[in-house]
Scaffold this active site. Structure first.
Site, short mmCIF file in Angstrom:
data_model
loop_
_atom_site.label_atom_id
_atom_site.label_comp_id
_atom_site.label_asym_id
_atom_site.label_seq_id
_atom_site.Cartn_x
_atom_site.Cartn_y
_atom_site.Cartn_z
N HIS A 78 0.89 -1.22 -0.12
CA HIS A 78 -0.11 0.09 -0.02
C HIS A 78 0.79 1.25 0.06
CE1 HIS A 78 -3.67 2.45 1.62
NE2 HIS A 78 -2.67 3.15 1.54
N GLU A 79 1.87 1.42 1.05
CA GLU A 79 2.71 2.47 1.18
C GLU A 79 3.60 2.54 -0.11
OE1 GLU A 79 1.66 4.60 2.82
OE2 GLU A 79 0.29 3.26 4.17
N HIS A 82 1.95 4.04 -3.19
CA HIS A 82 2.11 5.63 -3.21
C HIS A 82 3.23 6.30 -3.81
CE1 HIS A 82 -1.46 6.28 -1.09
NE2 HIS A 82 -0.99 5.59 -0.03
#
Length: 166
Positions: A78-79, A82
């Site tokens: 998820h991170e 980004h």
């Protein structure tokens, strides 16, 4: 001492997952990306935060310890997504279409914006707020911002303004 040893082991697993996810993205896009730094300085209810300009991922060590398997499987990609989206497209909406596509098409994960981990051990005080469909528990920071008239929060589901449940 045992918890420190376990955390050390989990940090190695995080690095493995990061490396694996990184290679998947480089293969998918047929290009190289800048490898991010990882640290464990996130506190409170957040599982992780991506700092775009610093190319850095910060993770919550307590939530990692308490939810290790799901945390590593979901939060790390998820991170990373980004940071990769930022490297590909520049500044876009944090959980916008580019990020959603990265999660679905590259990492084959559901593009969830929020984790579902129990935060009772990391959030000291929470305050109940109601909408039409449920009770939301807000942190002291959000509660104080509402009470000081700095911000208004709305339920993402029913779109009704949250009201303090005294």
């Amino acid at each position: 001492m045992q918890q420190e040893t376990h955390l050390h082991h989990l940090k190695k697993e995080v690095q493995c997952k990061l490396h694996q996810s990184f290679q998947i993205a480089e293969t998918y896009f047929a290009r190289q990306f800048l490898i991010p730094n990882v640290n464990y300085k996130v506190r409170g209810a957040k599982a992780g935060v991506a700092y775009l300009q610093q190319n850095e991922i910060r993770l919550n060590p307590i939530l990692l310890l308490e939810n290790s398997e799901d945390f590593i499987r979901e939060v790390v990609p998820h991170e990373l997504a980004h940071l990769l989206v930022y490297q590909l497209f520049g500044r876009v909406k944090p959980h916008g279409q580019e990020w959603r596509n990265m999660m679905k098409n590259v990492f084959h994960l559901e593009p969830r914006v929020y984790h579902q981990f129990d935060t009772s051990n990391v959030v000291k005080s929470v305050f109940p707020y109601e909408c039409r469909c449920k009770v939301h528990y807000l942190t002291i920071r959000r509660h104080n911002n509402i009470q000081n008239g700095k911000i208004i929060y709305f339920c993402k589901e029913c779109k009704i303004q949250l009201k303090f449940k005294a």
